[in-house]
Scaffold this active site. Structure first.
Site, PDB file in Angstrom:
ATOM      1  N   GLY A 132      -9.330  15.412   8.837  1.00 35.65           N
ATOM      2  CA  GLY A 132      -8.948  15.746   7.541  1.00 35.65           C
ATOM      3  C   GLY A 132      -9.849  15.166   6.563  1.00 35.65           C
ATOM      4  N   TYR A 133     -11.069  14.464   6.941  1.00 34.52           N
ATOM      5  CA  TYR A 133     -11.864  13.828   5.996  1.00 34.52           C
ATOM      6  C   TYR A 133     -13.369  14.471   5.954  1.00 34.52           C
ATOM      7  CZ  TYR A 133      -8.582  10.058   4.814  1.00 34.52           C
ATOM      8  OH  TYR A 133      -7.626   9.432   4.125  1.00 34.52           O
ATOM      9  N   HIS A 138       0.868  -1.030  -0.101  1.00 35.95           N
ATOM     10  CA  HIS A 138      -0.006  -0.033  -0.057  1.00 35.95           C
ATOM     11  C   HIS A 138       1.014   1.372   0.019  1.00 35.95           C
ATOM     12  CE1 HIS A 138      -3.682   2.329   1.185  1.00 35.95           C
ATOM     13  NE2 HIS A 138      -2.648   3.186   1.714  1.00 35.95           N
ATOM     14  N   GLU A 139       1.814   1.414   1.035  1.00 38.73           N
ATOM     15  CA  GLU A 139       2.538   2.611   0.976  1.00 38.73           C
ATOM     16  C   GLU A 139       3.408   2.661  -0.377  1.00 38.73           C
ATOM     17  OE1 GLU A 139       1.774   4.714   3.043  1.00 38.73           O
ATOM     18  OE2 GLU A 139       0.572   3.307   4.303  1.00 38.73           O
ATOM     19  N   HIS A 189     -12.356  11.015  12.123  1.00 38.36           N
ATOM     20  CA  HIS A 189     -12.003  11.238  10.804  1.00 38.36           C
ATOM     21  C   HIS A 189     -12.810  12.475  10.188  1.00 38.36           C
ATOM     22  CE1 HIS A 189     -10.264   7.226  10.733  1.00 38.36           C
ATOM     23  NE2 HIS A 189      -9.738   7.459   9.612  1.00 38.36           N
ATOM     24  N   ILE A 190     -14.131  12.511  10.476  1.00 38.02           N
ATOM     25  CA  ILE A 190     -14.934  13.573   9.660  1.00 38.02           C
ATOM     26  C   ILE A 190     -14.842  14.786  10.631  1.00 38.02           C
ATOM     27  CG2 ILE A 190     -16.164  11.838   8.626  1.00 38.02           C
ATOM     28  CD1 ILE A 190     -18.223  12.679  10.359  1.00 38.02           C
ATOM     29  N   PHE A 191     -14.281  14.769  11.705  1.00 39.40           N
ATOM     30  CA  PHE A 191     -14.327  16.204  12.553  1.00 39.40           C
ATOM     31  C   PHE A 191     -12.796  16.785  12.893  1.00 39.40           C
ATOM     32  CE2 PHE A 191     -18.288  13.760  14.005  1.00 39.40           C
ATOM     33  CZ  PHE A 191     -19.182  14.583  13.527  1.00 39.40           C
ATOM     34  N   ALA A 192     -11.862  15.655  12.892  1.00 35.27           N
ATOM     35  CA  ALA A 192     -10.730  16.387  13.359  1.00 35.27           C
ATOM     36  C   ALA A 192      -9.710  15.779  12.367  1.00 35.27           C
ATOM     37  CB  ALA A 192     -10.302  16.294  14.711  1.00 35.27           C
TER      38      ALA A 192
END
Length: 337
Positions: free
Chosen positions: A255-256, A118-119, A250-253
């Site tokens: 970046g998503y 993946h990386e 994820h969706i608050f702090a």
């Protein structure tokens, strides 16, 4: 599993580049860190560091790839390069794999192999770019929807028999991975895949709902909206006391915000990209090589210089399809029933 530099063969086969150890040519921050050149013919194309092993006292968990420097014509190239040559990209990949213990080599789990592939996919997009404008070269300027395409694409090769069996051998006897274990690996990939698909769809949908349609102070709580979404995305409805959103960082702090869907959309793109190799014939080496070069010269080469949908169409010859993702997850029959 051992030999963590196991992506060397697949890089040569697909993208016609050689990964050459260059330890000692540059300083490193720990004795475990390796330095490599990416060569195309006799000329260097890029460089990368690999810091593979877990060191809890000084490294955070997880795995990541980041740029050291990007390709750019505005900066001086390395000594000895031809006049006008761009500065070549340098990447670093950091993992937390099982370290060597008691004189034994690092024996990687299959999940660690997937993580490394993946990386490496991220690193390949950074290193194999042909764009000389630094702000859109490599991983720079790539729209959020497509950032995970190369990385998730590379994970597919962990399940490709010739690729896996090129390194999946007993570290002492050289005995290849038992056939029944390979079968179980492939079966495990689709275990509860429908549940996991719904889980990601739910996360993506509530993210978009909260950031586009939800109005604070309207009398409806975020938990009420989450419960409404769950009626469409969950087989078993959550408890009324469910407060998962409080930990959905994820969706608050993270970046998503309004972008969590990109995880699933990147899976669509990566599965469809690997589908091109399946259609060409994974047992047809000439076709695999040709398709690999086309992936290199489009998805990996063009960076943020063109819109992702255009780059994908240049590679695939059409717009993305969800069929390969459903098929890879064993869900195609259910989707068409």
């Amino acid at each position: 599993m051992h030999r963590w530099i196991l992506f060397v063969q697949v890089a040569k086969r697909l993208f016609d580049v050689d990964i050459v150890p260059a330890d000692g040519e540059v300083p490193v921050w720990h004795p475990d860190v390796r330095f490599f050149k990416v060569m195309q013919g006799a000329a260097p194309r890029a460089y990368f560091y690999l810091d593979p092993y877990s060191r809890p006292a000084e490294k955070r968990g997880g795995a990541w790839m980041a740029e050291v420097v990007g390709r750019s014509r505005l900066f001086i190239a390395a000594p000895g390069a031809a006049p006008g040559s761009p500065r070549l990209p340098v990447a670093h990949m950091v993992c937390n794999q099982s370290p060597p213990v008691d004189g034994q080599p690092s024996l990687m789990t299959f999940r660690e192999v997937e993580t490394l592939f993946h990386e490496f996919g991220h690193a390949l997009q950074h290193m194999l770019t042909t764009v000389n404008e630094g702000l859109v070269a490599g991983i720079r300027g790539v729209e959020w929807d497509a950032v995970e395409l190369p990385s998730q694409f590379m994970e597919n090769w962990c399940y490709d028999r010739p690729t896996l069996y090129s390194f999946a051998k007993h570290y002492q006897t050289g005995e290849p991975l038992p056939e029944d274990m390979f079968k179980r690996l492939k079966e495990a990939k689709t275990f509860r895949s429908g549940t996991m698909m719904l889980r990601q769809v739910h996360f993506s949908t509530i993210d978009l709902e909260l950031h586009s349609r939800f109005t604070p102070g309207s009398g409806e709580s975020v938990f009420d909206r989450d419960a409404q979404v769950a009626k469409k995305t969950q087989v078993m409805q959550p408890f009324p006391e469910d407060r998962f959103l409080c930990s959905f960082s994820h969706i608050f702090a993270g970046g998503y915000s309004a972008g969590y869907y990109s995880y699933k959309w990147a899976e669509v793109l990566s599965a469809d990209a690997f589908g091109a190799f399946e259609e060409a014939g994974l047992d047809n080496d000439d076709a695999v090589v040709t398709t690999g070069r086309r992936f290199r010269d489009t998805v990996l080469a063009l960076g943020g210089s063109k819109a992702p949908e255009k780059v994908f169409e240049m590679f695939r010859g059409r717009q993305p399809s969800t069929e390969p993702l459903l098929r890879h997850n064993g869900l195609l029959a259910a989707a068409t029933a």
